[in-house]
Design a protein around this motif. Structure first.
Motif, mmCIF file in Angstrom:
data_model
loop_
_atom_site.group_PDB
_atom_site.id
_atom_site.type_symbol
_atom_site.label_atom_id
_atom_site.label_comp_id
_atom_site.label_asym_id
_atom_site.label_seq_id
_atom_site.Cartn_x
_atom_site.Cartn_y
_atom_site.Cartn_z
ATOM 1 N N ASP A 1 2.252 1.039 -2.139
ATOM 2 C CA ASP A 1 1.995 -0.205 -1.512
ATOM 3 C C ASP A 1 1.248 0.086 -0.217
ATOM 4 O O ASP A 1 0.840 1.152 0.211
ATOM 5 C CB ASP A 1 3.588 -0.962 -1.315
ATOM 6 C CG ASP A 1 4.308 -0.226 -0.592
ATOM 7 O OD1 ASP A 1 4.024 0.634 0.382
ATOM 8 O OD2 ASP A 1 5.423 -0.318 -0.598
ATOM 9 N N THR A 2 1.160 -1.068 0.808
ATOM 10 C CA THR A 2 0.464 -0.894 1.976
ATOM 11 C C THR A 2 1.220 0.124 3.035
ATOM 12 O O THR A 2 0.659 0.639 4.019
ATOM 13 C CB THR A 2 0.245 -2.071 2.469
ATOM 14 O OG1 THR A 2 1.455 -3.033 2.636
ATOM 15 C CG2 THR A 2 -0.725 -2.833 1.539
ATOM 16 N N THR A 3 2.433 0.470 2.712
ATOM 17 C CA THR A 3 3.331 1.456 3.444
ATOM 18 C C THR A 3 3.191 2.753 3.287
ATOM 19 O O THR A 3 3.718 3.632 3.793
ATOM 20 C CB THR A 3 4.792 0.872 3.703
ATOM 21 O OG1 THR A 3 5.276 1.061 2.408
ATOM 22 C CG2 THR A 3 4.580 -0.648 4.376
ATOM 23 N N GLY A 4 2.458 2.885 1.910
ATOM 24 C CA GLY A 4 2.402 4.341 1.318
ATOM 25 C C GLY A 4 3.977 4.589 0.506
ATOM 26 O O GLY A 4 3.932 5.835 0.060
ATOM 27 N N SER A 5 4.644 3.464 0.125
ATOM 28 C CA SER A 5 5.766 3.784 -0.912
ATOM 29 C C SER A 5 5.500 3.372 -2.210
ATOM 30 O O SER A 5 4.585 2.553 -2.226
ATOM 31 C CB SER A 5 7.126 2.787 -0.324
ATOM 32 O OG SER A 5 7.313 3.004 1.184
ATOM 33 N N ILE A 6 6.059 4.232 -2.886
ATOM 34 C CA ILE A 6 5.891 4.115 -4.311
ATOM 35 C C ILE A 6 6.748 2.885 -4.947
ATOM 36 O O ILE A 6 7.956 2.866 -4.544
ATOM 37 C CB ILE A 6 6.030 5.290 -5.160
ATOM 38 C CG1 ILE A 6 5.604 5.106 -6.712
ATOM 39 C CG2 ILE A 6 7.547 5.768 -5.045
ATOM 40 C CD1 ILE A 6 4.164 5.160 -6.747
ATOM 41 N N GLN A 7 6.082 2.159 -5.903
ATOM 42 C CA GLN A 7 6.888 1.003 -6.681
ATOM 43 C C GLN A 7 6.567 1.010 -7.917
ATOM 44 O O GLN A 7 5.312 1.075 -8.444
ATOM 45 C CB GLN A 7 6.374 -0.375 -6.043
ATOM 46 C CG GLN A 7 6.798 -0.819 -4.540
ATOM 47 C CD GLN A 7 8.347 -1.038 -4.488
ATOM 48 O OE1 GLN A 7 8.690 -1.945 -4.909
ATOM 49 N NE2 GLN A 7 9.228 0.014 -3.928
ATOM 50 N N PHE A 8 7.587 1.479 -8.942
ATOM 51 C CA PHE A 8 7.173 1.493 -10.361
ATOM 52 C C PHE A 8 7.222 -0.025 -10.926
ATOM 53 O O PHE A 8 8.394 -0.694 -10.657
ATOM 54 C CB PHE A 8 8.215 2.500 -10.811
ATOM 55 C CG PHE A 8 7.968 3.768 -10.379
ATOM 56 C CD1 PHE A 8 6.744 4.507 -10.593
ATOM 57 C CD2 PHE A 8 9.035 4.378 -9.509
ATOM 58 C CE1 PHE A 8 6.596 5.803 -9.965
ATOM 59 C CE2 PHE A 8 8.823 5.834 -9.129
ATOM 60 C CZ PHE A 8 7.755 6.343 -9.354
ATOM 61 N N ILE A 9 6.600 -0.378 -11.816
ATOM 62 C CA ILE A 9 6.471 -1.655 -12.303
ATOM 63 C C ILE A 9 6.885 -1.559 -13.657
ATOM 64 O O ILE A 9 7.172 -2.806 -14.176
ATOM 65 C CB ILE A 9 4.994 -2.291 -12.086
ATOM 66 C CG1 ILE A 9 4.014 -1.373 -12.644
ATOM 67 C CG2 ILE A 9 4.855 -2.468 -10.398
ATOM 68 C CD1 ILE A 9 2.478 -2.190 -12.421
ATOM 69 N N GLU A 10 6.541 -0.661 -14.388
ATOM 70 C CA GLU A 10 6.796 -0.545 -15.899
ATOM 71 C C GLU A 10 7.294 0.856 -16.560
ATOM 72 O O GLU A 10 6.532 1.816 -15.516
ATOM 73 C CB GLU A 10 6.064 -1.474 -16.635
ATOM 74 C CG GLU A 10 4.724 -1.086 -16.804
ATOM 75 C CD GLU A 10 3.869 -2.157 -17.307
ATOM 76 O OE1 GLU A 10 3.169 -1.908 -18.530
ATOM 77 O OE2 GLU A 10 3.746 -3.222 -16.942
#
Length: 455
Positions: free
Chosen positions: A120-129
């Protein structure tokens, strides 16, 4: 090391490219991809002239998050696998029950899964599936091999300490670990790839087959109606010993258990533990449900798995809910789910509970209010989830064209491979000019290189 050095490396790499270099380099690159069958149908897998670069700390956090989320998903799977009543209560599709009797009780470890994620825009990973039958694991390494030989990458490697996390060695290690649980011993496991392969996916199957054969594993592409035999020494098809069954399409496995006799040699071999399906078909069907991300995201559902694991995993997944009437909590406030999603469509994405290739995915920001309302109606009739959109920065990549070298803005994802549910190595990276990142939607791949720092 911060990602600022990765950005610096990308700028250095791009600065090495000129119109005079880019043309011949692209020809070399394209010829190498064709020679290795790195194609999606008749398209080259990669249409940009640079890998994706990230810093080592970012990659380590992606690894950590991927293991946490996979273990949390596995805890949900384990609870669901034990309870047909709970599966029914949560609306798990009835067709999954056909696989419960096939390999629902397998004790063989999974080999590989892939989490699809976004920085994301903060550089954090977000897993969506979660993809329980992931493709392109070999192609990831093959693309990295090609890039290493290109002049700009060689120059970059002289200035920066960098590496491409591998996928081929962990694939073989995980495969040997799982087949050892069956008592296969030291011999290379026999593999059958089962089903009629779509033309667009044939190059990928060819690449997998060639790699496994290079490792000494006998491989055969077969269909359910081929000459299968279950002999005292094991399962065979056309004279090839088979320990591992790979189903690129779930529909083929469903056809096997619903249209063919329960005495089909494949069914008997899997039920008796003399062969196993890659990752387990019952497990794959459960973990492939996007509803599990709704269970991870909703604190009220933590009791359905390991509460501590699920609480830890929640920071790595966006807000997700199953589409249905009722109240829920969003950003600390109780809201009517359907009304809230209708009023704030630009913040949300609708996804079929089961499905691959981006089929049926609707981005609220990309459609009209009328189209969003129609999508919501479909989502109420057929199981869907609604997920908060992850805002991601776009990045400029060099692209060859008839007019010369261009730099074009692309969205990108970061999709780590998880081996045996316990370790992460390698990432599939997809690029697209639009927000939908998928090879079926004219997307591209590029390899991932991790930048440790300057030399």
């Amino acid at each position: 090391m911060s990602d600022s050095v990765a950005m610096e490396a990308a700028s250095f790499y791009d600065g090495l490219l000129t119109d005079g270099l880019a043309g011949p380099m692209h020809e070399q690159f394209a010829d190498a991809m064709r020679a290795r069958k790195l194609l999606f149908g008749d398209r080259l897998r990669c249409n940009v002239l640079r890998p994706r670069f990230i810093g080592e700390r970012t990659y380590q956090e992606v690894q950590r998050g991927a293991v946490v989320v996979t273990r949390a998903l596995t805890s949900l799977h384990d609870r669901l696998a034990r309870s047909a009543e709970l599966r029914q209560e949560l609306g798990v599709p009835p067709l999954i029950e056909a696989f419960a009797n096939l390999d629902g009780g397998t004790a063989v470890d999974p080999i590989v899964g892939r989490l699809d994620g976004l920085l994301d825009t903060t550089g954090s990973i977000q897993f969506i599936e979660y993809n329980p039958i992931p493709g392109a694991s070999i192609e990831v390494d093959e693309l990295a091999d090609i890039f290493r030989e290109l002049p700009p990458m060689r120059r970059l490697a002289e200035r920066y300490d960098c590496y491409a996390p591998p996928t081929r060695p962990p694939l073989m290690e995980a495969l040997r670990r799982s087949t050892a649980q069956m008592g296969v011993g030291a011999r290379p496991p026999g593999v059958a790839i089962v089903g009629v392969i779509a033309a667009k996916n044939q190059p990928s199957i060819d690449t997998l087959q060639q790699f496994l054969q290079q490792q000494g594993a006998p491989v055969r592409v077969a269909s359910p109606v081929d000459d299968w035999e279950l002999l005292p020494e094991g399962l065979h098809v056309g004279g090839t010993r088979v320990d591992v069954l790979v189903f690129p399409y779930i529909a083929t496995a469903l056809e096997l258990v619903t249209r063919h006799s329960a005495r089909h040699p494949v069914v008997e071999a899997v039920r008796s533990g003399r062969a196993f399906i890659l990752n387990g078909m019952f497990r794959s069907m459960l973990l492939g449900s996007k509803q599990l991300f709704a269970l991870l995201s909703d604190p009220e559902c933590a009791h359905l798995g390991d509460p501590e694991l699920i609480a830890e995993a929640r920071s790595y997944v966006p807000w997700t809910r199953r589409v249905r009437e009722g109240k829920t909590i969003h950003e600390g406030r109780k809201v009517d789910l359907l009304e809230h999603v209708r009023e704030h469509r630009e913040r949300f994405v609708l996804k079929p509970e089961h499905g691959t290739g981006g089929e049926g995915v609707v981005l609220g920001r990309e459609c009209s209010a009328e189209d969003w309302e129609a999508a919501l109606e479909r989502a109420r009739a057929v199981p869907h989830v609604v997920q908060e959109r992850v805002e991601t920065p776009r990045e400029s990549y060099p692209v060859p064209s008839v007019e010369g070298l261009r730099f074009e803005e692309h969205h990108s994802d970061l999709n780590p491979y998880v081996w045996s549910d316990s370790s992460v190595s390698g990432c599939m990276v997809r690029l697209a000019k639009g927000a939908l990142l998928n090879m079926n939607a004219a997307g591209s791949m590029t390899p991932l290189f991790v930048i440790r720092g300057r030399r």
